[in-house]
Design a protein around this motif. Sequence first.
Motif, short mmCIF file in Angstrom:
data_model
loop_
_atom_site.label_atom_id
_atom_site.label_comp_id
_atom_site.label_asym_id
_atom_site.label_seq_id
_atom_site.Cartn_x
_atom_site.Cartn_y
_atom_site.Cartn_z
N ILE A 119 0.70 12.03 -7.91
CA ILE A 119 1.03 13.32 -7.50
C ILE A 119 1.93 13.44 -8.18
CG2 ILE A 119 2.22 14.47 -6.33
CD1 ILE A 119 -0.56 14.51 -5.77
N LEU A 120 3.13 12.45 -9.16
CA LEU A 120 4.26 12.28 -9.21
C LEU A 120 4.60 13.67 -11.23
CD1 LEU A 120 6.77 9.70 -8.90
CD2 LEU A 120 7.09 12.28 -8.70
N PRO A 121 4.13 12.36 -11.46
CA PRO A 121 3.26 13.32 -13.29
C PRO A 121 3.62 14.64 -13.63
CG PRO A 121 1.54 12.13 -13.05
CD PRO A 121 2.18 11.94 -11.73
N GLU A 122 3.24 15.36 -12.38
CA GLU A 122 2.97 16.75 -12.64
C GLU A 122 3.84 17.86 -11.81
OE1 GLU A 122 0.94 18.99 -9.67
OE2 GLU A 122 -0.56 19.96 -10.61
N MET A 123 5.12 16.94 -10.57
CA MET A 123 6.25 17.17 -10.32
C MET A 123 7.23 16.98 -11.27
SD MET A 123 6.82 16.21 -6.24
CE MET A 123 5.08 17.09 -5.25
N THR A 124 7.48 15.75 -12.07
CA THR A 124 7.94 15.36 -13.03
C THR A 124 8.76 16.02 -14.73
OG1 THR A 124 6.86 13.38 -14.27
CG2 THR A 124 8.48 12.75 -12.45
N THR A 125 7.56 16.82 -15.01
CA THR A 125 6.72 18.28 -15.90
C THR A 125 7.46 18.73 -15.97
OG1 THR A 125 4.82 16.41 -16.90
CG2 THR A 125 5.45 18.90 -17.35
N ARG A 126 6.87 20.34 -14.15
CA ARG A 126 8.35 20.55 -13.77
C ARG A 126 9.28 20.72 -13.04
NH1 ARG A 126 5.59 21.74 -8.52
NH2 ARG A 126 6.21 24.46 -9.03
N LYS A 127 9.58 19.34 -12.73
CA LYS A 127 11.20 19.19 -12.54
C LYS A 127 11.11 20.32 -11.11
CE LYS A 127 14.27 17.54 -16.89
NZ LYS A 127 14.55 17.18 -17.18
N LYS A 128 10.23 20.07 -10.40
CA LYS A 128 10.21 20.45 -8.72
C LYS A 128 9.31 19.66 -8.56
CE LYS A 128 10.30 25.48 -7.72
NZ LYS A 128 10.93 26.01 -6.72
N GLY A 129 9.69 19.50 -6.86
CA GLY A 129 8.86 19.35 -6.27
C GLY A 129 10.12 18.54 -4.76
N GLN A 130 8.61 18.35 -3.98
CA GLN A 130 9.27 17.31 -2.29
C GLN A 130 8.74 16.48 -2.20
OE1 GLN A 130 10.52 20.33 1.18
NE2 GLN A 130 11.77 18.76 1.73
N THR A 160 11.35 4.82 -0.11
CA THR A 160 12.10 6.17 -0.53
C THR A 160 13.53 6.04 -0.81
OG1 THR A 160 10.48 6.68 1.87
CG2 THR A 160 12.23 8.11 0.97
N GLN A 161 13.68 5.32 -0.78
CA GLN A 161 15.04 5.25 -1.09
C GLN A 161 15.64 4.87 -2.33
OE1 GLN A 161 18.53 2.94 0.94
NE2 GLN A 161 17.13 2.79 2.49
N GLY A 162 13.76 4.45 -2.68
CA GLY A 162 14.42 4.50 -5.03
C GLY A 162 13.79 5.15 -5.29
N LEU A 163 13.02 6.01 -4.65
CA LEU A 163 11.62 7.62 -5.29
C LEU A 163 13.32 8.19 -5.55
CD1 LEU A 163 8.84 8.48 -3.37
CD2 LEU A 163 9.30 8.83 -5.51
N ARG A 164 14.14 8.49 -4.24
CA ARG A 164 15.15 9.70 -4.04
C ARG A 164 16.15 9.43 -5.55
NH1 ARG A 164 16.07 10.05 0.68
NH2 ARG A 164 17.49 8.17 1.32
N ILE A 165 16.46 8.13 -6.23
CA ILE A 165 17.18 7.71 -6.44
C ILE A 165 16.25 7.81 -8.46
CG2 ILE A 165 18.43 5.29 -8.25
CD1 ILE A 165 18.72 4.56 -5.11
N ASP A 166 15.21 7.36 -8.19
CA ASP A 166 14.68 7.72 -9.64
C ASP A 166 14.59 8.81 -9.89
OD1 ASP A 166 14.96 4.47 -10.37
OD2 ASP A 166 12.90 4.37 -9.69
N LEU A 167 14.46 9.94 -9.16
CA LEU A 167 13.92 11.02 -8.78
C LEU A 167 14.60 11.71 -9.64
CD1 LEU A 167 10.19 11.52 -6.90
CD2 LEU A 167 10.61 11.07 -9.46
N ASN A 168 16.41 11.40 -8.49
CA ASN A 168 17.11 12.24 -8.98
C ASN A 168 17.59 12.76 -10.39
OD1 ASN A 168 21.09 12.13 -9.57
ND2 ASN A 168 20.13 12.72 -6.95
N SER A 169 16.97 12.53 -11.21
CA SER A 169 17.67 13.92 -12.31
C SER A 169 16.46 14.70 -12.72
CB SER A 169 17.90 12.52 -13.42
OG SER A 169 16.74 11.70 -13.91
N ILE A 172 14.09 16.48 -7.77
CA ILE A 172 12.67 16.22 -6.89
C ILE A 172 13.47 15.74 -5.60
CG2 ILE A 172 10.92 15.88 -6.37
CD1 ILE A 172 9.91 15.51 -8.97
N ARG A 173 13.01 16.78 -4.04
CA ARG A 173 13.14 16.65 -3.08
C ARG A 173 12.42 15.29 -2.76
NH1 ARG A 173 14.08 21.65 0.64
NH2 ARG A 173 12.78 21.88 0.27
N VAL A 174 13.40 14.13 -1.90
CA VAL A 174 12.74 13.06 -1.33
C VAL A 174 13.05 12.48 0.41
CG1 VAL A 174 11.88 10.10 -1.61
CG2 VAL A 174 12.42 11.74 -3.98
#
Length: 251
Positions: A119-130, A160-169, A172-174
Motif C-alpha cells: 500500500i505504501l508507495p501510493e501514500m509516500t507519493t501523496r505524502k498523506k495517509g494513515q 509500528t515504531q519503525g514505520l512511524r520513524i521511517d514515514l515521519n518525513s 503519514i500517521r502511524v
Amino acid sequence: MNKTVLITGATSGIGKATATFLASQGARLILCGRREHRLNDLKKELPTEVHTLHFDVRDREAVFDSIAQIPEEFKPIDVLINNAGNAHGLDDVVGADLDDWDAMIDGNVKGLMYVTKAILPEMTTRKKGQIINLGSIAGIEVYPKGNAYCASKFAVDAFTQGLRIDLNSYGIRVGAIHPGLVETEFSEVRFKGDQEKAAAVYSQLDALQAEDVANTILFMINAPEHVTLADITILPTAQASATVINKNTLE
Ligand code: NDP
Ligand code: 8X3
C-alpha cells in the motif's frame, strides 16, 4: 467521512465491526479476508461503496497482486487498518506445534508487513495517509504459553515504531491499538474450533466487544490531521494486565 479505508481481516470480529462503523459514516471501503462468502455478504449489508479482496496475507504474491488490482475509483487509499491476525494454539514452548508458530509469525507479522509495503508507495507519493496496526496486550506483556503469539505482537509493535520513524518525513500517521480480551472468534481460532474452551476465556467477565475496539479505531481516524494517536491500550475494566483478570465482576 470522505475517506477510502482498506481493512484486512474484515470477515469477522474487530475488522467487521470497524467496517460497519466506517460504512455508517460514509467511508469507501476495501474489505479483505480469506472467506470470500463472508466478504460478499458484508458488501451486500453495508450502506456504502465496497470493494472486496480475498487473499491470505501470508501469500506474498497474492497480497501484491490483489492490491495492484484495486479499481481506480477506490484510490487513493487514505487509511490502512492492518487487523488480520489470530493466535493458533496456547501451548508452552516444549509442546508447541511448529505449524502454529508459522501461522502466527507468517500471518501476524510478515502478512502485516507485506500489506503495508504493497500500500505504501501510493501514500509516500501523496505524502498523506494513515496506518493503524492491531497490536495487543500480548505485545506489551508476555504471558504463560503466549510465546509465539506474544512474539508476533511484540514484532507488530516494533514494526509500528519503525514505520512511524521511517514515514515521519512523509507526514503519514502511524499508530497501533493494543486490546486486551475482546470477545470475537479469536479464541475459537486459537483453540481450533473448541467452543467450550473459547467461551471459558470470556466467561465471568464483561469482556471488550469488537465494537469497543472499532469505536476507538474510529477515534484514531477522526483525530485532526496534525494528531497521531501513536499507541492506545484498551482493556476490559475487569482486566488489569495480561494475566490479572477479575473473573468475578458479573457476580
Ligand atoms: P477474529 O478471529 O474474529 O478475526 C480475525 C480476522 O483476521 C478474520 O477476518 C480473518 O479472516 C483474518 N485473518 C486471519 N488470518 C488471516 C490470514 N492469514 N490472511 C487473511 N486474513 C486473515 O479475531 P479478532 O477480530 O479478535 O482479531 C483481529 C485482530 O485483533 C488480530 O490481529 C488479533 O490478533 C487482534 N487482537 C485480538 C484480541 C482479542 O482478544 N480478540 C485482543 C488483541 C488483539 P479470514 O479467516 O476470512 O481470512
Ligand atoms: C489477544 C489478547 O490476551 O488473548 O491478543 O493474547 S490475549
